[in-house]
Enzyme design. Structure first.
Site, mmCIF file in Angstrom:
data_model
loop_
_atom_site.group_PDB
_atom_site.id
_atom_site.type_symbol
_atom_site.label_atom_id
_atom_site.label_comp_id
_atom_site.label_asym_id
_atom_site.label_seq_id
_atom_site.Cartn_x
_atom_site.Cartn_y
_atom_site.Cartn_z
ATOM 1 N N GLU A 41 -14.861 -16.142 -12.690
ATOM 2 C CA GLU A 41 -15.506 -15.729 -13.934
ATOM 3 C C GLU A 41 -16.603 -14.710 -13.633
ATOM 4 O O GLU A 41 -17.320 -14.819 -12.640
ATOM 5 C CB GLU A 41 -16.081 -16.958 -14.651
ATOM 6 C CG GLU A 41 -14.978 -17.896 -15.134
ATOM 7 C CD GLU A 41 -15.480 -19.087 -15.926
ATOM 8 O OE1 GLU A 41 -14.766 -19.507 -16.851
ATOM 9 O OE2 GLU A 41 -16.570 -19.611 -15.623
ATOM 10 N N CYS A 56 -22.908 -10.044 -14.005
ATOM 11 C CA CYS A 56 -23.083 -11.149 -13.062
ATOM 12 C C CYS A 56 -21.750 -11.350 -12.334
ATOM 13 O O CYS A 56 -20.761 -11.789 -12.928
ATOM 14 C CB CYS A 56 -23.508 -12.413 -13.803
ATOM 15 S SG CYS A 56 -23.876 -13.800 -12.710
ATOM 16 N N CYS A 81 -17.732 -23.082 -4.640
ATOM 17 C CA CYS A 81 -18.908 -22.915 -3.772
ATOM 18 C C CYS A 81 -19.065 -24.136 -2.876
ATOM 19 O O CYS A 81 -18.816 -25.268 -3.309
ATOM 20 C CB CYS A 81 -20.161 -22.740 -4.634
ATOM 21 S SG CYS A 81 -21.662 -22.371 -3.692
ATOM 22 N N CYS A 86 -24.887 -27.697 -5.144
ATOM 23 C CA CYS A 86 -26.171 -27.993 -5.789
ATOM 24 C C CYS A 86 -25.923 -28.952 -6.963
ATOM 25 O O CYS A 86 -24.959 -28.785 -7.711
ATOM 26 C CB CYS A 86 -26.832 -26.716 -6.284
ATOM 27 S SG CYS A 86 -27.261 -25.559 -4.944
ATOM 28 N N CYS A 117 -25.304 -27.495 -10.636
ATOM 29 C CA CYS A 117 -24.433 -26.329 -10.826
ATOM 30 C C CYS A 117 -22.964 -26.727 -10.984
ATOM 31 O O CYS A 117 -22.413 -27.435 -10.131
ATOM 32 C CB CYS A 117 -24.588 -25.373 -9.647
ATOM 33 S SG CYS A 117 -23.575 -23.885 -9.789
ATOM 34 N N GLY A 135 -20.259 -18.913 -6.313
ATOM 35 C CA GLY A 135 -20.311 -18.790 -4.866
ATOM 36 C C GLY A 135 -21.679 -18.430 -4.315
ATOM 37 O O GLY A 135 -22.589 -18.022 -5.041
ATOM 38 N N GLU A 136 -21.822 -18.608 -2.999
ATOM 39 C CA GLU A 136 -23.038 -18.270 -2.247
ATOM 40 C C GLU A 136 -22.773 -16.971 -1.480
ATOM 41 O O GLU A 136 -21.976 -16.945 -0.535
ATOM 42 C CB GLU A 136 -23.377 -19.412 -1.285
ATOM 43 C CG GLU A 136 -24.337 -19.073 -0.156
ATOM 44 C CD GLU A 136 -25.684 -18.544 -0.621
ATOM 45 O OE1 GLU A 136 -26.081 -17.467 -0.143
ATOM 46 O OE2 GLU A 136 -26.333 -19.198 -1.463
ATOM 47 N N SER A 166 -28.244 -12.923 -4.627
ATOM 48 C CA SER A 166 -28.950 -14.207 -4.579
ATOM 49 C C SER A 166 -28.509 -15.036 -3.381
ATOM 50 O O SER A 166 -27.449 -14.805 -2.791
ATOM 51 C CB SER A 166 -28.699 -14.997 -5.865
ATOM 52 O OG SER A 166 -27.361 -15.471 -5.879
ATOM 53 N N SER A 171 -32.804 -18.891 -4.591
ATOM 54 C CA SER A 171 -32.745 -20.076 -5.463
ATOM 55 C C SER A 171 -33.700 -21.118 -4.891
ATOM 56 O O SER A 171 -33.419 -21.707 -3.857
ATOM 57 C CB SER A 171 -31.320 -20.631 -5.499
ATOM 58 O OG SER A 171 -30.437 -19.665 -6.023
ATOM 59 N N LEU A 172 -34.813 -21.329 -5.573
ATOM 60 C CA LEU A 172 -35.870 -22.199 -5.039
ATOM 61 C C LEU A 172 -35.785 -23.612 -5.645
ATOM 62 O O LEU A 172 -35.533 -24.577 -4.958
ATOM 63 C CB LEU A 172 -37.230 -21.547 -5.313
ATOM 64 C CG LEU A 172 -38.411 -21.937 -4.422
ATOM 65 C CD1 LEU A 172 -39.570 -20.960 -4.617
ATOM 66 C CD2 LEU A 172 -38.900 -23.344 -4.652
ATOM 67 N N HIS A 173 -36.084 -23.734 -6.925
ATOM 68 C CA HIS A 173 -35.880 -24.940 -7.742
ATOM 69 C C HIS A 173 -36.779 -26.135 -7.418
ATOM 70 O O HIS A 173 -36.935 -27.020 -8.256
ATOM 71 C CB HIS A 173 -34.405 -25.364 -7.751
ATOM 72 C CG HIS A 173 -33.479 -24.238 -8.051
ATOM 73 N ND1 HIS A 173 -33.660 -23.387 -9.128
ATOM 74 C CD2 HIS A 173 -32.386 -23.772 -7.400
ATOM 75 C CE1 HIS A 173 -32.710 -22.459 -9.123
ATOM 76 N NE2 HIS A 173 -31.933 -22.668 -8.087
ATOM 77 N N HIS A 175 -29.085 -25.857 -18.244
ATOM 78 C CA HIS A 175 -28.009 -26.112 -19.193
ATOM 79 C C HIS A 175 -27.231 -27.344 -18.721
ATOM 80 O O HIS A 175 -26.714 -27.375 -17.612
ATOM 81 C CB HIS A 175 -27.099 -24.888 -19.290
ATOM 82 C CG HIS A 175 -27.859 -23.644 -19.630
ATOM 83 N ND1 HIS A 175 -28.384 -23.411 -20.883
ATOM 84 C CD2 HIS A 175 -28.232 -22.577 -18.873
ATOM 85 C CE1 HIS A 175 -29.023 -22.267 -20.887
ATOM 86 N NE2 HIS A 175 -28.950 -21.736 -19.684
ATOM 87 N N CYS A 179 -26.437 -19.578 -16.729
ATOM 88 C CA CYS A 179 -26.703 -19.931 -15.338
ATOM 89 C C CYS A 179 -26.243 -21.351 -15.013
ATOM 90 O O CYS A 179 -26.603 -22.314 -15.695
ATOM 91 C CB CYS A 179 -28.206 -19.801 -15.076
ATOM 92 S SG CYS A 179 -28.669 -20.093 -13.381
#
Length: 346
Positions: free
Chosen positions: A98, A111, A118, A122, A125, A163-164, A195, A217-219, A293, A336
């Site tokens: 996508e 994007c 992935c 996480c 996700c 993906g990473e 990212s 990506s911290l979070h 989300h 996201c």
């Protein structure tokens, strides 16, 4: 006898196109002509390369193809966001990715995905729940741009889809090289953001071999909590990621940003705000606060607007430029953390 697979031109560098031309008995400058037709004119067939002789076009078409594939589906959000489904042609079984086009006034951001699924898994996700089903080739990555109906409107690209990127680093670097090269799209690297959750060894290489913007990506600034949210924290803790980033200069045009999804009652407290300031103090960076989300079977929920604004104001007051990112495409699962092609690959 098995039919020989044709070579794919989309994703080749200028040097490779010249080498290909010479291997087929054509002058090297034919490779430069091919590069212009592919990366400037975006042709879909070799027959369109009209300044190459008919004989050479026929020879090329015998052994090569452009390799572009139109999206097979599109979903349209009420806010103007469009989510496209692209076929992945480099993997043996049928797979899809996508890609999300986000228009915003005179800007349009794409994007882009770099893997099917992935490995990072996480907690928050949907892509991670799909598992990892393969890396996209350079062609697959570039095709999301090449075959996009709105391609000519694009102003920015973010590699923040499925993906990473650091887990498919060679192909991501090759794609960004072609996007920014004079013979390619000739985009400024400042129009591209890549990212990462932080992958040992790979992030350092990316920073040194590319000039594109970096988003981490911290979070959570707290090791134990980030480990619960993001298993990748075990391999490269956020403290080590930040220590690595401090070795590079982001004070000029190249931008460093940190992505921070805000979970209600989880990572939105004053303690988290103070730890973020401590972790990132003195860095030339920005923080993007992102709304969470909801995804199935995950015991997390988004923070309310007041809490997000409070977090933003505290961080900004303590020297960290912080914004709340507008959420786009949620109604078509394009926001996201919501991208997944698990069922479509079956």
């Amino acid at each position: 006898m098995e039919k020989q697979k044709k070579r794919i031109l989309l994703g080749m560098t200028l040097a490779e196109l010249k080498e290909l031309a010479k291997s087929l008995g054509m002058p090297a400058f034919t490779g430069g002509q091919m590069a212009k037709w592919i990366y400037e004119q975006h042709v879909t067939s070799i027959d369109e390369m009209t300044n190459i002789s008919k004989q050479n076009r026929e020879r090329l078409a015998e052994v090569c193809e452009i390799g572009c594939s139109a999206p097979v589906d599109a979903q349209y959000s009420q806010d103007g966001t469009i989510k496209y489904l692209f076929p992945v042609n480099s993997l043996e079984s049928p797979k899809f990715v996508e890609t999300v086009m986000i228009p915003d006034g005179d800007r349009a951001t794409l994007c882009v995905s770099c893997q099917v699924g992935c490995k990072m898994n996480c907690l928050f996700c949907q892509t991670g729940k799909q598992g990892w089903e393969g890396n996209l080739s350079v062609t697959d990555i570039l095709n999301q741009i090449y075959s996009l109906p709105e391609r000519d409107r694009l102003t920015n690209i973010v590699m923040m889809g499925q993906g990473e990127p650091m887990d498919n680093l060679d192909n991501v670097l090759r794609a960004t090289e072609i996007l920014t090269a004079d013979y390619g799209w000739a985009w400024s690297p400042r129009r591209i953001t890549v990212s990462s959750v932080g992958v040992r060894g790979k992030l350092k290489r990316f920073i040194e071999e590319s000039e594109c913007h970096v988003a981490i990506s911290l979070h959570s600034p707290i090791h134990e909590q980030r480990l619960q949210l993001m298993p990748a924290e075990k391999g490269m803790p956020i403290a080590e990621v930040v220590e690595l980033l401090r070795q590079y200069d982001f004070s000029h045009q190249r931008r460093l940003s940190f992505e921070y999804i805000v979970f209600g009652g989880v990572n939105d407290s004053q303690l988290h705000a103070r730890e973020l300031v401590k972790l990132l103090k003195g860095m030339d960076c920005r923080i993007n606060l992102i709304r969470f989300h909801q995804i199935p079977d995950v015991p997390l929920h988004g923070a309310d607007e007041k809490r997000m604004e409070s977090l933003r104001d505290y961080l900004t007051a303590h020297g960290l430029f912080t914004t709340i990112r507008a959420s786009r495409g949620q109604d078509i699962f394009a926001a996201c953390g919501l991208l997944s092609t698990a069922r479509k690959g079956e």
